[in-house]
Structures are given as structure tokens and as C-alpha cells.
Design a protein around this motif. Structure first.
Motif, mmCIF file in Angstrom:
data_model
loop_
_atom_site.group_PDB
_atom_site.id
_atom_site.type_symbol
_atom_site.label_atom_id
_atom_site.label_comp_id
_atom_site.label_asym_id
_atom_site.label_seq_id
_atom_site.Cartn_x
_atom_site.Cartn_y
_atom_site.Cartn_z
ATOM 1 N N THR A 223 -69.254 -91.181 5.428
ATOM 2 C CA THR A 223 -70.368 -90.227 5.490
ATOM 3 C C THR A 223 -70.501 -89.418 4.206
ATOM 4 O O THR A 223 -71.331 -88.520 4.129
ATOM 5 C CB THR A 223 -70.324 -89.271 6.709
ATOM 6 N N ALA A 250 -71.102 -93.652 8.833
ATOM 7 C CA ALA A 250 -72.536 -93.670 8.549
ATOM 8 C C ALA A 250 -73.053 -95.096 8.675
ATOM 9 O O ALA A 250 -72.373 -96.053 8.287
ATOM 10 C CB ALA A 250 -72.802 -93.121 7.155
ATOM 11 N N CYS A 264 -75.248 -91.836 12.081
ATOM 12 C CA CYS A 264 -73.876 -92.311 12.265
ATOM 13 C C CYS A 264 -73.762 -93.168 13.525
ATOM 14 O O CYS A 264 -74.676 -93.218 14.349
ATOM 15 C CB CYS A 264 -72.919 -91.132 12.331
#
Length: 379
Positions: A223, A250, A264
């Protein structure tokens, strides 16, 4: 119908009212009464879409074929074999005369559409599902420029490295490598010093027109999200920030003018504010999606069962007026989101499998979606 509303680019408020009316205010879990304007059917799954005009649509299939659809006649007028595996990306350029494809096997190819002849090829060896980004040097829409004035950005075999390609030359123009994560890894998938790098694979590359034609945003499995300037590829414009937790990697991202939305695996969509200098700030309030279960017949002989675990998003696309975002979800539906308020407007149901891709037409705002079921739905 909702098809007519989306086709005429309504305001998000009007669209929400329409969805509520069709749902009768009775069930927030479904917008299934909103039917597609048109359904196009393919023999195999469809992974990627791109409009090349109000009446023409390119599609890339899970079988490696690319089709050019005449939307007036609702049929494919051209079909050719573009890859030996899934076509992750198909993008029209130069008024649809050429198109670029990206295959799951890591091949980028430029095609003469009418002749179905390959004009250029580059190899990335990437195993990520991140879709290739094409940027024009002037910032113009891709249909208004030729391939020679565009730059192609795609993840490479090394998970944390992005390759930059020029369609007029062979080899890479440059590389952009994010050296390390902004935070310590929180699970075994992202171990410091591991061969896979602590960020994991690059999962999304999106242009940032609010900053200029040379800027792009990249999001990684961990992420971590950062901004790059193609004119200075040695390092990000500013340090990356971690948008979520690596426990829920992600999957995809979208840029909504000065915001980056990162989706996500757990279904959450977090927002990052992009400042004028390229620095990033994670916003405290995430996008408010609709917590909706979906109906699936797990046993053909038994009744349908409501499920809730398929919460992720395969792709997010933004309407050209930056007012509406469409999320192609794993749960067989398409969620419409108000770009300004970051609230869900409801979910469209027209697919019988996971929704893999989506695209907006730039002039009228028509939405096309595609999925595992081989359907292309126009809304």
C-alpha cells in the motif's frame, strides 16, 4: 432507466436518486434492478476495455484476443490474436487507428488496428496485474495523439521497478525504482532484504493530470504510494506514504484530480491528497463503500446463498468530468461512487462473474464493464 441516466452524464446526486427509486428504498444491498443498456457477448472472459469513439469499443480477452466492436450494430467487426494469455490492457491511440496491448506474459505491443499488424514490441517480464499507463507528452487525450508522441509506463520483473518505454525505439527509456518502503513491514510477505523487496509488486500506475502530463502515481502491494515525475526518474517527487496495511494488499488505484484512491483486498478504498508540490497526505476518512453481500448459487441443486467475502476491486475508472468513479468489483457488481463526497451511490448488477474491467466514453460518459462471464455491459 439507469442506462439512459449514465449515458447522459447525470450529476451524482441525480444518479443516487435514480438508484434509490429503482431499489424502492427497500434494500440497500442491491441495485440489481438497474439494467444495462446493451449486452455484448464473447466466447471467453473479457479483461480490458477502451472506447475509441462514441460508437466504437476495443476489448481485450482472457484468451488473448482483441476485438473492435461496432456499438451501433452490436457486433465485433475486427478480431485478432494479440497475446498467448490474458490481455490486461488495451488502449486506443490516434483516433483508434492504433492500439497498445499489454499481456499477462509481460509483452507490450503496438498494433495497426485495421491491418491487425504489430508495429512495436517491448518485453517487461512482469507478472503483476497492474495495467500499463500511456501518457501523451502534451497531456492530450490518447485518441487525439499518435503513438510516437506517447510514453508507456509498466512494472518490470523486479517488483518495485517501473519501466518507461518510447514506442519509436527499442529498449527502455529509463527506469523508476522505489528504494524502500516508508514503514517497517508488518507481515512475512514483506521481509526486509527479501528478494521480492518490502513493497511487493507495483499494483497500479495512474496519470496525475492535476500536476502535469509528466506526473504519475504508483501504488504497491504494501500500500506504499508515491508520485513520480518522468523528467526526474531517479527518485519519487516526495517520500512514499503507506495508505493501508500489507495484511490487505493494494489491488488497484485511480486518480481523481488531486486525490489518489487506493483499493485494497479487503474492499476498503483509502484516499490520499496530492499537494501542488507532489507531497502526499493520507486522509482520515476513507471512501464510504456499500457493505453489500452478493447472491451466489454455491450448489446448483439448492437455493442461492448470500455471500460477503468477495469484497475486492479489480479496477476503478473515473468519468472524464471527475464527478463519478466506477469500481469493478469481485462480487459480480459495479459500484458507483460520488467523486466529490466519496460516498457510494449503489451497485449495478448485470454480470454473472467477477467484473474485471471498466471504461468511460469521453464525450457522453457511457460506462462499459466486462467480466469473467464474457459479457460487455453498456450503462
Amino acid at each position: 432507466s439507469i442506462a439512459v441516466l449514465v449515458q447522459t452524464s447525470p450529476s451524482p446526486a441525480n444518479l443516487a436518486r435514480s438508484l434509490m427509486q429503482q431499489e424502492g428504498h427497500a434494500n440497500e444491498d442491491s441495485a440489481g434492478d438497474a439494467l444495462p443498456l446493451t449486452i455484448l457477448r464473447c466466447a471467453n472472459g473479457v479483461y480490458s476495455l477502451d472506447f475509441v469513439g462514441p460508437a466504437w469499443l476495443l476489448s481485450g480477452g482472457t484468451d488473448g484476443h482483441v476485438s473492435l466492436w461496432d456499438l451501433a450494430d452490436r457486433r465485433a467487426t475486427l478480431l485478432w490474436h494479440a497475446a498467448d494469455d490474458t490481455v490486461l490492457t488495451v488502449l486506443g491511440l490516434g483516433n483508434g487507428r492504433t492500439c497498445l496491448t499489454q499481456s499477462k506474459g509481460g509483452l507490450l505491443r503496438l498494433w495497426d488496428v485495421q491491418k491487425q499488424e504489430q508495429q512495436w514490441e517491448a518485453k517487461t517480464d512482469c507478472c503483476s496485474f497492474a495495467r500499463t499507463l500511456v501518457l501523451s507528452s502534451s497531456g492530450s487525450h490518447l485518441l487525439d495523439v499518435e503513438a510516437g508522441s506517447c510514453i508507456v509506463c509498466s512494472p518490470l520483473a523486479e517488483p518495485h521497478i517501473l519501466g518507461v518505454f518510447d514506442c519509436r525505439a527499442t529498449g527502455r527509456k529509463c527506469e523508476m525504482a522505489l528504494g524502500s518502503s516508508c514503514a517497517e513491514p508488518q507481515n512475512q510477505a514483506f521481509v526486509p532484504g527479501a528478494e521480492s523487496n518490502s513493497m511487493g509488486m507495483c499494483m497500479a500506475v495512474r496519470g496525475l493530470p492535476a500536476l502535469g502530463p509528466s506526473y504519475l502515481a504508483a501504488s504497491y502491494e504494501s500500500t506504499d504510494t508515491c508520485v513520480w515525475d518522468l523528467r526526474q526518474p531517479s527518485e519519487p517527487v516526495s517520500p512514499s506514504i503507506r495508505v493501508g496495511t500489507p495484511a490487505s494488499p493494494a489491488i488497484c488505484a485511480a486518480t481523481v484530480w488531486r486525490h489518489i484512491w487506493v483499493a485494497c483486498a479487503d474492499g476498503s478504498i483509502n484516499k490520499v491528497r496530492v499537494h501542488r508540490n507532489g507531497s502526499l497526505r493520507l486522509e482520515s476518512e476513507a471512501v464510504r463503500t456499500m457493505p453489500a453481500a452478493y447472491n451466489e448459487e454455491l450448489d446448483k441443486a439448492g437455493p442461492a446463498v448470500w455471500q460477503s467475502e468477495k469484497a475486492g476491486v479489480n479496477e476503478m475508472v473515473v468519468r472524464p468530468d471527475f464527478r463519478l468513479v466506477a469500481a469493478a468489483r469481485w462480487d459480480k457488481r459495479v459500484e458507483l461512487l460520488d467523486a466529490k463526497t466519496a460516498k457510494s451511490l449503489g451497485r449495478l448488477q448485470g454480470h454473472e462473474g467477477g467484473v474485471l474491467g471498466a471504461a468511460f466514453e469521453r464525450e457522453r460518459g457511457v460506462l462499459a464493464t466486462c467480466g469473467e462471464d464474457g459479457k460487455i455491459a453498456l450503462w
